[in-house]
Design a protein around this motif. Sequence first.
Motif, short mmCIF file in Angstrom:
data_model
loop_
_atom_site.label_atom_id
_atom_site.label_comp_id
_atom_site.label_asym_id
_atom_site.label_seq_id
_atom_site.Cartn_x
_atom_site.Cartn_y
_atom_site.Cartn_z
N VAL A 93 0.33 10.61 -8.31
CA VAL A 93 -0.88 9.87 -8.80
C VAL A 93 -1.73 10.54 -8.10
O VAL A 93 -3.20 10.68 -8.67
N LEU C 21 -2.44 -0.97 -4.94
CA LEU C 21 -3.53 -0.18 -5.63
C LEU C 21 -3.18 0.99 -6.22
O LEU C 21 -3.47 1.86 -7.22
N LEU C 22 -2.14 1.89 -5.50
CA LEU C 22 -1.62 3.36 -6.16
C LEU C 22 -0.96 2.91 -7.54
O LEU C 22 -1.03 3.68 -8.44
N GLY C 24 -1.84 0.59 -9.73
CA GLY C 24 -3.07 0.48 -10.47
C GLY C 24 -3.75 1.89 -11.11
O GLY C 24 -3.85 1.99 -12.20
N LEU C 25 -3.68 2.66 -9.88
CA LEU C 25 -4.39 4.06 -10.22
C LEU C 25 -3.18 4.86 -11.21
O LEU C 25 -3.75 5.26 -12.13
N GLY C 26 -1.77 4.50 -10.92
CA GLY C 26 -1.31 5.34 -11.71
C GLY C 26 -1.08 4.79 -13.10
O GLY C 26 -1.08 5.40 -14.27
N LEU C 27 -1.30 3.40 -13.25
CA LEU C 27 -1.40 2.86 -14.67
C LEU C 27 -2.79 3.46 -15.30
O LEU C 27 -2.61 3.50 -16.59
N LEU D 12 -8.01 -4.17 -1.32
CA LEU D 12 -7.32 -3.06 -2.15
C LEU D 12 -6.72 -3.67 -3.40
O LEU D 12 -6.67 -2.86 -4.43
N ALA D 16 -6.84 -2.67 -7.53
CA ALA D 16 -5.78 -2.55 -8.29
C ALA D 16 -5.91 -3.28 -9.44
O ALA D 16 -5.54 -3.13 -10.85
N PHE D 19 -8.22 -1.80 -11.94
CA PHE D 19 -7.55 -0.83 -12.76
C PHE D 19 -6.78 -1.35 -13.97
O PHE D 19 -6.87 -0.70 -14.93
N ALA D 20 -6.01 -2.18 -13.44
CA ALA D 20 -4.99 -2.75 -14.86
C ALA D 20 -5.85 -3.55 -15.73
O ALA D 20 -5.61 -3.36 -16.96
#
Lengths: 172, 84, 132, 86
Positions: A93, C21-22, C24-27, D12, D16, D19-20
């Motif tokens: 990612v 967080l990673l 969410g970033l991947g999503l 953090l 997330a 982003f979601a």
Amino acid sequence: MSSKTELKPKMRDRAVLFATLLLFWIMLNGTLAADSLIIGILVSLIITVLFCSGLSFFTEFRATPQAFAAGILYYIYFFKELIKANFRLAAIVLSPSLPIKPGIVKVRTKLKSRMGRLMLANSITLTPGTLTMEIDGEWIYVHCVTVESTDIDEATAQIVAGFESYLEVMYG
Amino acid sequence: MIELMPALTLLFAAAMIGAAFVAIQVEQISIAILAAGLVSLLASVMFLFFAAPDVAMTEAAIGSGLTTFLFFFVLGRVRGDKHD
Amino acid sequence: MESLLDMTGGLLLVAGAAFLLLGGLGLWRMPDLFNRIQAGAKTTTLGTILILAGTAFLHPEWGFKLLLIGLFLLFTNPLSSQVLARAAHRRGIETSPKTSVDLLADSLSEQDMPEKLPSEKTLSDKGIEEKS
Amino acid sequence: MVETLIAFAALLTGIAFLFALLRFIKGPSTFDRVIAFDVLTVVSITFIVLSALIEERGIYLDVALVYALLSFLGVIAIARYLEGRF
């Protein structure tokens, strides 16, 4: 004679169900006080008597010492793989070019019991770059982020062999 | 340093507005139901931030769980076809 | 004057939040649905379990309840991802052009499969249907 | 010190969450929105646990337990609907 051999595993199933329900009740309450414990035993007993055939979920576990040892080793291996999976995903990612080569491959499992297959599918989903998509008899279809080989035997050795050796001892 | 709980409450309020906007903008019914469920879920977390765990539990069970499930169930029964 | 236990708990909290967080970033960054499901399933499971473990370090008296939540997430999170991926593939969600091979679609077209074949239901369906 | 770490973890997790949420608003298909919904539920569980830590009230964890149950049931119901099997 035959009825006796049929009765015995059923009593064992009920005992396992009762113990599981009581354990959940105690964990939910967080206390071992007498009143809540009595209510928990009563409710678990009623549920066990009424719904004994519904839950074969935990009863397929083989209660032998080897199975318990394999279970502990399985969970150690599982958490190691889960952490590895997360770091690999993080590397993918965070790299700007997104180095993926997805594909769906087919693997074969030797496990026979339902609980064993369920655990195997869950483990595959949580390990590096793989996601179970469909179970059809002994075939499992797996989506990979980076496909390494499409050959069935090679993919089986890469994806399922690590978990299967433990789960075979635990569930058969 | 800003205080933590008001900042989280603001974040969830903004997210609720965004989800509600999706619910009224989109033309597929299934997505609208999903967005309404999301509004309900975020509202439940906000009840919790305002120190009402009992209301939050009810909202989560009824608003987010039962209503979404019931809408999808009825939609599947009524429509019968495989398109959105 | 913090003890070692508190510091460990706080660091576990931050590590779990970083994995979330990673995820969410991947999503957000992944190109097609199945890769997004992969990013969502793995990172949320580990991230939440790390956060629950950190909370258990900070408040040991909540341990049983946290353990229950963690066990539940560990079993249900991958299962719901699998059910979702299967439904998406049956509905014919297109994969990204980077996808090199799709043996599931190949074997389905070989068998000329009807859509609701009872033999190909997975374990989760059997559990639901046996009850009713 | 621990308070700072909790605040950092909340920051953090908040990113997330954003982003979601963006994926939920943008997502081309229904399935993208469903997976974003699932991730948002799990992130909400994290927020509930963090708020239980901040306010020091163990009763909040019961709500997190209800959430863990509901997200599973909800996703299964939605997947069954989208497969056309209700």
